[in-house]
Write a protein that holds these residues in place. Structure first.
Motif, PDB file in Angstrom:
ATOM      1  N   ARG A  31       0.834  -1.208   0.000  1.00 29.90           N
ATOM      2  CA  ARG A  31       0.000   0.000   0.000  1.00 29.90           C
ATOM      3  C   ARG A  31       0.870   1.259   0.000  1.00 29.90           C
ATOM      4  N   MET A  32       1.968   1.228   0.742  1.00 32.55           N
ATOM      5  CA  MET A  32       2.886   2.366   0.753  1.00 32.55           C
ATOM      6  C   MET A  32       3.501   2.570  -0.622  1.00 32.55           C
ATOM      7  N   ASP A  33       3.792   1.471  -1.280  1.00 32.33           N
ATOM      8  CA  ASP A  33       4.389   1.539  -2.613  1.00 32.33           C
ATOM      9  C   ASP A  33       3.407   2.142  -3.628  1.00 32.33           C
ATOM     10  N   LYS A  34       2.115   1.831  -3.455  1.00 36.12           N
ATOM     11  CA  LYS A  34       1.102   2.317  -4.398  1.00 36.12           C
ATOM     12  C   LYS A  34       0.970   3.835  -4.360  1.00 36.12           C
ATOM     13  N   VAL A  35       1.152   4.432  -3.189  1.00 40.52           N
ATOM     14  CA  VAL A  35       0.979   5.885  -3.081  1.00 40.52           C
ATOM     15  C   VAL A  35       2.321   6.622  -3.127  1.00 40.52           C
ATOM     16  N   PHE A  36       3.401   5.885  -3.345  1.00 41.94           N
ATOM     17  CA  PHE A  36       4.726   6.503  -3.313  1.00 41.94           C
ATOM     18  C   PHE A  36       4.921   7.517  -4.435  1.00 41.94           C
ATOM     19  N   SER A  37       4.364   7.228  -5.593  1.00 42.98           N
ATOM     20  CA  SER A  37       4.558   8.126  -6.737  1.00 42.98           C
ATOM     21  C   SER A  37       3.726   9.403  -6.623  1.00 42.98           C
ATOM     22  N   GLU A  38       2.723   9.408  -5.736  1.00 43.60           N
ATOM     23  CA  GLU A  38       1.921  10.606  -5.519  1.00 43.60           C
ATOM     24  C   GLU A  38       2.679  11.567  -4.610  1.00 43.60           C
ATOM     25  N   LYS A  39       2.389  12.854  -4.713  1.00 42.19           N
ATOM     26  CA  LYS A  39       3.071  13.821  -3.858  1.00 42.19           C
ATOM     27  C   LYS A  39       2.498  13.831  -2.447  1.00 42.19           C
ATOM     28  N   ALA A  40       1.354  13.236  -2.249  1.00 34.60           N
ATOM     29  CA  ALA A  40       0.649  13.301  -0.967  1.00 34.60           C
ATOM     30  C   ALA A  40       1.526  12.864   0.199  1.00 34.60           C
ATOM     31  N   ILE A  41       1.320  13.517   1.343  1.00 30.50           N
ATOM     32  CA  ILE A  41       1.958  13.111   2.587  1.00 30.50           C
ATOM     33  C   ILE A  41       1.274  11.838   3.070  1.00 30.50           C
ATOM     34  N   VAL A  42       2.065  10.830   3.428  1.00 29.29           N
ATOM     35  CA  VAL A  42       1.521   9.540   3.861  1.00 29.29           C
ATOM     36  C   VAL A  42       1.642   9.443   5.382  1.00 29.29           C
ATOM     37  N   PHE A  43       0.498   9.318   6.056  1.00 26.82           N
ATOM     38  CA  PHE A  43       0.490   9.139   7.500  1.00 26.82           C
ATOM     39  C   PHE A  43       0.232   7.671   7.834  1.00 26.82           C
ATOM     40  N   HIS A 136       6.705  10.819   4.678  1.00 30.81           N
ATOM     41  CA  HIS A 136       5.981   9.792   5.413  1.00 30.81           C
ATOM     42  C   HIS A 136       6.055  10.173   6.889  1.00 30.81           C
ATOM     43  N   ALA A 137       4.944  10.039   7.620  1.00 28.23           N
ATOM     44  CA  ALA A 137       4.933  10.386   9.035  1.00 28.23           C
ATOM     45  C   ALA A 137       4.093   9.366   9.793  1.00 28.23           C
ATOM     46  N   SER A 138       4.313   9.277  11.105  1.00 28.97           N
ATOM     47  CA  SER A 138       3.547   8.311  11.905  1.00 28.97           C
ATOM     48  C   SER A 138       2.959   8.965  13.143  1.00 28.97           C
ATOM     49  N   SER A 139       1.859   8.370  13.637  1.00 30.33           N
ATOM     50  CA  SER A 139       1.214   8.853  14.858  1.00 30.33           C
ATOM     51  C   SER A 139       0.413   7.726  15.497  1.00 30.33           C
ATOM     52  N   SER A 140       0.345   7.721  16.835  1.00 32.95           N
ATOM     53  CA  SER A 140      -0.450   6.727  17.559  1.00 32.95           C
ATOM     54  C   SER A 140      -1.722   7.327  18.150  1.00 32.95           C
ATOM     55  N   SER A 141      -2.096   8.515  17.686  1.00 32.96           N
ATOM     56  CA  SER A 141      -3.304   9.170  18.200  1.00 32.96           C
ATOM     57  C   SER A 141      -4.086   9.794  17.058  1.00 32.96           C
ATOM     58  N   SER A 142      -5.315   9.341  16.872  1.00 34.18           N
ATOM     59  CA  SER A 142      -6.137   9.893  15.793  1.00 34.18           C
ATOM     60  C   SER A 142      -6.621  11.299  16.113  1.00 34.18           C
ATOM     61  N   SER A 143      -6.807  11.609  17.413  1.00 37.03           N
ATOM     62  CA  SER A 143      -7.318  12.938  17.772  1.00 37.03           C
ATOM     63  C   SER A 143      -6.273  14.015  17.521  1.00 37.03           C
ATOM     64  N   VAL A 144      -5.020  13.753  17.921  1.00 33.29           N
ATOM     65  CA  VAL A 144      -3.956  14.736  17.710  1.00 33.29           C
ATOM     66  C   VAL A 144      -3.658  14.878  16.222  1.00 33.29           C
ATOM     67  N   LEU A 145      -3.835  13.798  15.491  1.00 35.12           N
ATOM     68  CA  LEU A 145      -3.542  13.821  14.058  1.00 35.12           C
ATOM     69  C   LEU A 145      -4.576  14.634  13.273  1.00 35.12           C
ATOM     70  N   GLU A 160      -3.957   3.112   8.062  1.00 35.65           N
ATOM     71  CA  GLU A 160      -3.995   2.592   9.431  1.00 35.65           C
ATOM     72  C   GLU A 160      -3.383   1.202   9.467  1.00 35.65           C
ATOM     73  N   ILE A 161      -2.458   0.999  10.404  1.00 39.38           N
ATOM     74  CA  ILE A 161      -1.786  -0.289  10.566  1.00 39.38           C
ATOM     75  C   ILE A 161      -2.482  -1.061  11.680  1.00 39.38           C
ATOM     76  N   LEU A 162      -2.983  -2.233  11.371  1.00 37.50           N
ATOM     77  CA  LEU A 162      -3.666  -3.080  12.345  1.00 37.50           C
ATOM     78  C   LEU A 162      -2.712  -4.148  12.874  1.00 37.50           C
ATOM     79  N   PRO A 163      -3.043  -4.772  14.007  1.00 38.02           N
ATOM     80  CA  PRO A 163      -2.260  -5.929  14.445  1.00 38.02           C
ATOM     81  C   PRO A 163      -2.257  -7.031  13.380  1.00 38.02           C
ATOM     82  N   LEU A 164      -1.365  -7.988  13.536  1.00 38.96           N
ATOM     83  CA  LEU A 164      -1.234  -9.075  12.571  1.00 38.96           C
ATOM     84  C   LEU A 164      -2.555  -9.811  12.389  1.00 38.96           C
ATOM     85  N   ASP A 165      -2.890 -10.119  11.148  1.00 39.78           N
ATOM     86  CA  ASP A 165      -4.013 -11.028  10.914  1.00 39.78           C
ATOM     87  C   ASP A 165      -3.495 -12.465  11.023  1.00 39.78           C
ATOM     88  N   PHE A 166      -4.373 -13.439  10.814  1.00 39.02           N
ATOM     89  CA  PHE A 166      -3.969 -14.837  11.019  1.00 39.02           C
ATOM     90  C   PHE A 166      -2.867 -15.259  10.048  1.00 39.02           C
TER      91      PHE A 166
END
Length: 395
Positions: A31-43, A136-145, A160-166
């Protein structure tokens, strides 16, 4: 401050990048690779320790392997106390000066824990508008973001990164289930329902790790950030939510149990949602029904849920896992005349989850009369795999 701290964060400037035996999470890297060519900031957002930093570094490694100059890639963790007095703009200026990189030269910025910096939305906007950057930037709080002043409207993509699936759990545990041994899948899946999907916990099985994680979120991201004067009340509230995972949340009932006002209970619930400890699912229907009806509560991670509520009610755990699988489809629950069905997604898919049980007569009637594009009854891991395949086809 010397340049040493920047070099410590970016060892690839001087040597070949080595991340050890990190197991990649290919679905997110893709998913990160798909949006890499766009100028958009990736959170990248999600629960603490879910693997956001690891993903940033794995993506950096892939960029270097693709031939991008290592010195054009800059990673920094903005919660470092040595950087406390520097703005993001100052830090990027330091970086460009170090490597004699002009403003019009393309650089790739990886800004971990972005919300530790004041006015980061405005600073990112200035970088985006005035320099040749991919951020590319990261955050653990949706409210502050949340971008309340809309500085980044049209300039951002949120993953959004979720815990591991099965499937990822099996990869992390190095479990290879051969087709001729497919019968083993159910027992491994039950093991997953017990363990959950926090990457480090899956590898170590250290109970203290999950305890520390919960405390970090509650005390650092909720109690300290919001100035809560009753931290034990917050912990008791969260324990109740984990016991009721998969059920409707009655604000008034929880407020009565914990002897707090309904307004306080409502505020606490929002805090848990904003720090990605829980997810809330609304009722499907007209606007007034959605607003007035209680929401269903699901745990972000099954291991955390089991730590506080014990490993019981496999049906509820299974339903929670199905929710995490379809979360991106924005499901709501259906409720009519005292009968409920689990999920109705934005693409008109009706899903009822049954693990070791069957629909009641009234549930079956409601299931059959509800109009939907597709109707699914899911009662085992194989059904979930079929559901995933169906979702991929829909994409």
């Amino acid at each position: 401050m010397s340049d040493e701290v920047y070099y410590q964060y970016n060892p690839w400037w001087e040597e070949e990048i080595d991340l050890g035996n990190i197991i990649p999470r290919t679905q997110y890297l893709s998913r990160m690779d798909k949006v890499f060519s766009e100028k958009a900031i990736v959170f990248l957002t999600g629960l603490r320790r879910v693997g956001k930093t690891t993903l940033l570094k794995l993506f950096i490694k892939s960029l270097i392997q693709q031939g991008i100059s290592a010195k054009h890639i800059f990673y920094i963790s903005l919660d470092d106390y040595l950087l406390e007095k520097k703005s993001i703009i100052d830090i990027v200026a330091d970086y460009r000066k170090m490597h004699k990189l002009r403003i019009d030269e393309k650089v790739y910025l990886f800004l971990d824990e972005i919300t530790y910096k004041d006015q980061f939305h405005l600073q990112l906007k200035n970088l985006y508008d005035r320099q040749n950057v991919k951020i590319h930037a990261s955050s653990s709080s949706s409210s502050v973001l949340k971008d309340k002043k809309a500085f980044l409207t049209g300039r951002e993509v949120v993953l959004e990164i979720l815990p591991l699936d099965f499937g990822e759990y099996c990869t992390f545990r190095r479990l290879e289930i051969k087709k001729r041994e497919d019968y083993l899948k159910e027992s491994y899946f039950e093991e997953y329902l017990r363990t959950g999907g926090m990457p480090e916990y899956v590898l170590t099985r250290d109970r203290k790790y999950l305890t520390t994680l919960i405390d970090d979120v509650i005390y650092k991201d909720i109690v300290a950030f919001h100035g809560i004067k009753n931290p034990q009340g917050i912990k008791d509230f969260f324990a109740l939510l984990m016991e009721r995972a998969g059920k409707q949340v009655s604000i008034n009932k929880i407020a009565n149990i914990l002897k707090m006002s309904p307004d306080t209970a409502k505020r606490y619930l929002q805090m848990f949602e904003e720090t990605y400890l829980i997810y809330l699912v609304p009722r499907y229907g007209k606007l007034n029904e959605r607003l007035l009806s209680p929401k269903k509560n699901y745990a972000a991670d099954l291991g955390i849920r089991n730590l506080l509520a014990g490993f019981r009610d496999k049906g509820a755990l299974f339903e929670n896992y199905v929710y995490l699988t379809i979360k991106h489809l924005e499901p709501a629950y259906i409720y009519q005349n005292g009968i409920d069905l689990d999920f109705f997604t934005r693409n008109k898919m009706l899903i009822e989850v049954k693990y070791g049980s069957e629909l009641t007569t009234k549930q079956k009637e409601l299931f059959e009369k509800t109009e939907a594009g597709k109707k699914l009854i899911i009662d085992n891991i194989h059904d979930i795999e079929s559901l995933k395949a169906l979702m991929i086809e829909g994409d």
